[in-house]
Design an enzyme around this catalytic site. Structure first.
Site, PDB file in Angstrom:
ATOM      1  N   SER A   1       0.788  -1.228   0.000  1.00 54.20           N
ATOM      2  CA  SER A   1       0.000   0.000   0.000  1.00 54.20           C
ATOM      3  C   SER A   1       0.820   1.279   0.000  1.00 54.20           C
ATOM      4  O   SER A   1       0.343   2.315  -0.461  1.00 54.20           O
ATOM      5  CB  SER A   1      -0.938   0.010   1.209  1.00 54.20           C
ATOM      6  OG  SER A   1      -0.193  -0.031   2.419  1.00 54.20           O
TER       7      SER A   1
ATOM      8  N   HIS B   1      -5.620  -3.293  -2.472  1.00 50.79           N
ATOM      9  CA  HIS B   1      -5.177  -2.286  -3.436  1.00 50.79           C
ATOM     10  C   HIS B   1      -5.051  -2.842  -4.849  1.00 50.79           C
ATOM     11  O   HIS B   1      -4.461  -2.194  -5.721  1.00 50.79           O
ATOM     12  CB  HIS B   1      -3.837  -1.698  -2.988  1.00 50.79           C
ATOM     13  CG  HIS B   1      -3.917  -0.930  -1.708  1.00 50.79           C
ATOM     14  ND1 HIS B   1      -3.863  -1.544  -0.475  1.00 50.79           N
ATOM     15  CD2 HIS B   1      -4.077   0.394  -1.462  1.00 50.79           C
ATOM     16  CE1 HIS B   1      -3.972  -0.630   0.472  1.00 50.79           C
ATOM     17  NE2 HIS B   1      -4.106   0.545  -0.093  1.00 50.79           N
TER      18      HIS B   1
ATOM     19  N   LYS C   1     -11.781   1.041  -1.286  1.00 49.35           N
ATOM     20  CA  LYS C   1     -10.868   1.561  -2.307  1.00 49.35           C
ATOM     21  C   LYS C   1     -11.613   1.677  -3.639  1.00 49.35           C
ATOM     22  O   LYS C   1     -12.364   2.611  -3.840  1.00 49.35           O
ATOM     23  CB  LYS C   1      -9.640   0.655  -2.417  1.00 49.35           C
ATOM     24  CG  LYS C   1      -8.879   0.476  -1.105  1.00 49.35           C
ATOM     25  CD  LYS C   1      -8.174   1.724  -0.678  1.00 49.35           C
ATOM     26  CE  LYS C   1      -7.240   1.507   0.495  1.00 49.35           C
ATOM     27  NZ  LYS C   1      -7.873   1.086   1.747  1.00 49.35           N
TER      28      LYS C   1
END
Length: 215
Positions: free
Chosen positions: A4, A32, A63
């Site tokens: 990340s 991610h 996200k």
């Protein structure tokens, strides 16, 4: 799947070989990666063509799904165990309907609008190239998460402050989120950033980077 802070991708094939050698189960945190990696945006396992090999995949809805909550995927026995023995799950409430609707809409976009992902990778390649050409250290990133490695904590905060004063939103990252001495400015990009915005980012980074002797 994707680290990340530094933006590099795990060497999943090597990890799978080790798992087989030592008879270990495998779990990939794809927070991610979903929506970004893989031909269809299915994440790290699709990126490496290992979807049938990994035992557990987990991710977040905060996200690329633009919502709240998360998910875990695995065989029926694994999910059954999690449902009955995971304390965070047992004592959590159902997600709000609006959050679920947002996730479903985001999933539709990921599946039906691959041009967005193509644009994101176009932006990613361009920004990698331009930051390097300016002389910045972007580490080993392979993704739209692009770190600008500074090293010193105080200089990182000063750098971040000047970026903000020049209209850029970034994240200053220091230990323990990264190794001591590895402080960085975390930048990340989306498919809807315009060319004009990208040029502005590079212009400001060049200005501030020159002032602080990074380039």
């Amino acid at each position: 799947g994707v680290f990340s802070m530094e933006g590099d991708i795990v060497n999943l094939p090597e990890m799978m070989e080790l798992a087989k050698e030592f008879n270990c189960a495998t779990m990939v945190d794809d927070a991610h990666s979903i929506g970004v990696l893989g031909e269809n945006g299915r994440g790290t396992t699709e990126h490496f063509a290992l979807e049938e090999e990994v035992d557990i995949v987990m991710g977040t809805f905060s996200k690329s799904f633009a919502s709240i909550g998360g998910f875990i995927v695995g065989d029926e026995a694994i999910i059954h165990f999690v449902k009955h023995f995971s304390r965070p799950l047992i004592f959590s409430a159902s997600p709000p309907p609006a959050s679920v609707a947002t996730c479903l809409a985001s999933l539709d976009i990921i599946e039906k609008e691959p041009e967005r992902r193509a644009r994101l990778w176009e932006i990613t390649r361009y920004m990698h190239q331009e930051f390097k050409s300016l002389g910045f250290d972007i580490g080993s990133t392979q993704t739209p998460i692009i770190p600008i490695v500074i090293g010193d904590d105080m200089k990182t905060f000063q750098f971040w402050k000047e970026l903000r004063q020049n209209g850029l939103f970034t994240n200053p990252i220091v230990s323990p989120a990264v190794s001591p001495g590895g402080a960085l400015i975390r930048t990340s990009y989306t498919a809807i950033h315009t060319d004009e915005q990208l040029e502005r980012v590079l212009e400001v980074f060049k200005k501030v980077g020159t002032k602080y002797g990074l380039i």
